[in-house]
Scaffold this motif. Structure first.
Motif, PDB file in Angstrom:
ATOM      1  N   LEU A   9       1.069  -1.519   0.230  1.00  0.00           N
ATOM      2  CA  LEU A   9       0.208   0.210  -0.023  1.00  0.00           C
ATOM      3  C   LEU A   9       1.105   1.087  -0.072  1.00  0.00           C
ATOM      4  O   LEU A   9       0.570   1.812  -0.451  1.00  0.00           O
ATOM      5  CB  LEU A   9      -0.874  -0.128   1.559  1.00  0.00           C
ATOM      6  N   ILE A  10       1.616   1.442   0.920  1.00  0.00           N
ATOM      7  CA  ILE A  10       2.982   2.775   0.924  1.00  0.00           C
ATOM      8  C   ILE A  10       3.340   2.569   0.153  1.00  0.00           C
ATOM      9  O   ILE A  10       3.819   4.130  -1.175  1.00  0.00           O
ATOM     10  CB  ILE A  10       3.920   2.116   1.779  1.00  0.00           C
ATOM     11  N   ILE A  11       4.129   1.988  -0.923  1.00  0.00           N
ATOM     12  CA  ILE A  11       5.185   1.527  -2.166  1.00  0.00           C
ATOM     13  C   ILE A  11       4.458   1.917  -2.627  1.00  0.00           C
ATOM     14  O   ILE A  11       5.006   3.091  -3.424  1.00  0.00           O
ATOM     15  CB  ILE A  11       5.789   0.270  -2.505  1.00  0.00           C
ATOM     16  N   SER A  12       3.122   1.423  -3.015  1.00  0.00           N
ATOM     17  CA  SER A  12       2.143   1.799  -4.503  1.00  0.00           C
ATOM     18  C   SER A  12       1.838   3.236  -4.382  1.00  0.00           C
ATOM     19  O   SER A  12       1.644   4.208  -5.407  1.00  0.00           O
ATOM     20  CB  SER A  12       0.881   1.199  -4.833  1.00  0.00           C
ATOM     21  N   PHE A  13       1.402   3.581  -2.914  1.00  0.00           N
ATOM     22  CA  PHE A  13       0.854   5.381  -3.006  1.00  0.00           C
ATOM     23  C   PHE A  13       1.876   5.672  -3.892  1.00  0.00           C
ATOM     24  O   PHE A  13       1.792   7.494  -4.172  1.00  0.00           O
ATOM     25  CB  PHE A  13       0.735   5.888  -1.152  1.00  0.00           C
ATOM     26  N   PRO A  47      -5.178   2.534  -6.988  1.00  0.00           N
ATOM     27  CA  PRO A  47      -5.624   1.310  -7.058  1.00  0.00           C
ATOM     28  C   PRO A  47      -4.732   0.100  -8.344  1.00  0.00           C
ATOM     29  O   PRO A  47      -4.669  -0.779  -7.777  1.00  0.00           O
ATOM     30  CB  PRO A  47      -7.528   1.515  -7.499  1.00  0.00           C
ATOM     31  N   VAL A  48      -4.503   1.461 -10.141  1.00  0.00           N
ATOM     32  CA  VAL A  48      -3.802  -0.099 -10.511  1.00  0.00           C
ATOM     33  C   VAL A  48      -2.790  -0.065  -9.777  1.00  0.00           C
ATOM     34  O   VAL A  48      -2.344  -1.375  -9.583  1.00  0.00           O
ATOM     35  CB  VAL A  48      -4.404   0.750 -11.833  1.00  0.00           C
ATOM     36  N   SER A  53       0.955  -4.231  -8.038  1.00  0.00           N
ATOM     37  CA  SER A  53       1.989  -4.931  -7.327  1.00  0.00           C
ATOM     38  C   SER A  53       1.361  -6.458  -6.295  1.00  0.00           C
ATOM     39  O   SER A  53       2.975  -6.648  -6.027  1.00  0.00           O
ATOM     40  CB  SER A  53       2.300  -3.545  -6.110  1.00  0.00           C
ATOM     41  N   LEU A  54       0.642  -6.185  -6.500  1.00  0.00           N
ATOM     42  CA  LEU A  54       0.301  -7.308  -5.562  1.00  0.00           C
ATOM     43  C   LEU A  54       0.853  -8.814  -6.404  1.00  0.00           C
ATOM     44  O   LEU A  54       1.413  -9.967  -5.972  1.00  0.00           O
ATOM     45  CB  LEU A  54      -1.470  -8.010  -5.638  1.00  0.00           C
ATOM     46  N   VAL A  55       0.218  -9.079  -7.703  1.00  0.00           N
ATOM     47  CA  VAL A  55       1.075  -9.709  -8.465  1.00  0.00           C
ATOM     48  C   VAL A  55       2.298  -9.671  -9.179  1.00  0.00           C
ATOM     49  O   VAL A  55       3.146 -10.516  -8.499  1.00  0.00           O
ATOM     50  CB  VAL A  55       0.587  -9.538  -9.971  1.00  0.00           C
ATOM     51  N   VAL A  56       2.903  -7.966  -9.340  1.00  0.00           N
ATOM     52  CA  VAL A  56       4.290  -8.489  -9.805  1.00  0.00           C
ATOM     53  C   VAL A  56       5.624  -8.539  -8.533  1.00  0.00           C
ATOM     54  O   VAL A  56       6.357  -8.374  -8.680  1.00  0.00           O
ATOM     55  CB  VAL A  56       4.704  -7.209 -10.031  1.00  0.00           C
ATOM     56  N   GLY A  57       4.591  -8.145  -7.103  1.00  0.00           N
ATOM     57  CA  GLY A  57       5.727  -8.404  -6.353  1.00  0.00           C
ATOM     58  C   GLY A  57       5.975  -8.822  -5.942  1.00  0.00           C
ATOM     59  O   GLY A  57       7.192 -10.263  -5.974  1.00  0.00           O
TER      60      GLY A  57
END
Length: 73
Positions: A9-13, A47-48, A53-57
């Motif tokens: 969440l923090i990284i994507s933000f 949100p995108v 990030s859930l997949v790519v991470g």
């Protein structure tokens, strides 16, 4: 698991904030339209970025562990 989710969440933000700000600044320059364009793009991008990030991470960690296997205790 909670720590990983919070980190994503923090990284994507942060990434969405920086990238949308940077590219909207390049496109519009410092202008009265820039903050509104930045906010509009950010609301879509965060949100995108989080979902991706859930997949790519997972893929990134798998690759990193292949390159540098975790030390065995």
């Amino acid at each position: 698991m909670k720590t990983l989710l919070l980190a994503q969440l923090i990284i994507s933000f942060l990434m969405a904030t920086i990238m949308t700000g940077f590219f909207s600044l390049l496109a519009l320059g410092v202008s009265p339209q820039w903050p509104q364009a930045w906010l509009h793009n950010f609301v879509i991008a965060w949100p995108v970025a989080f979902c991706l990030s859930l997949v790519v991470g997972k893929v990134a960690f798998a690759i990193a562990h292949r390159v540098f296997p975790p030390a065995r205790a």
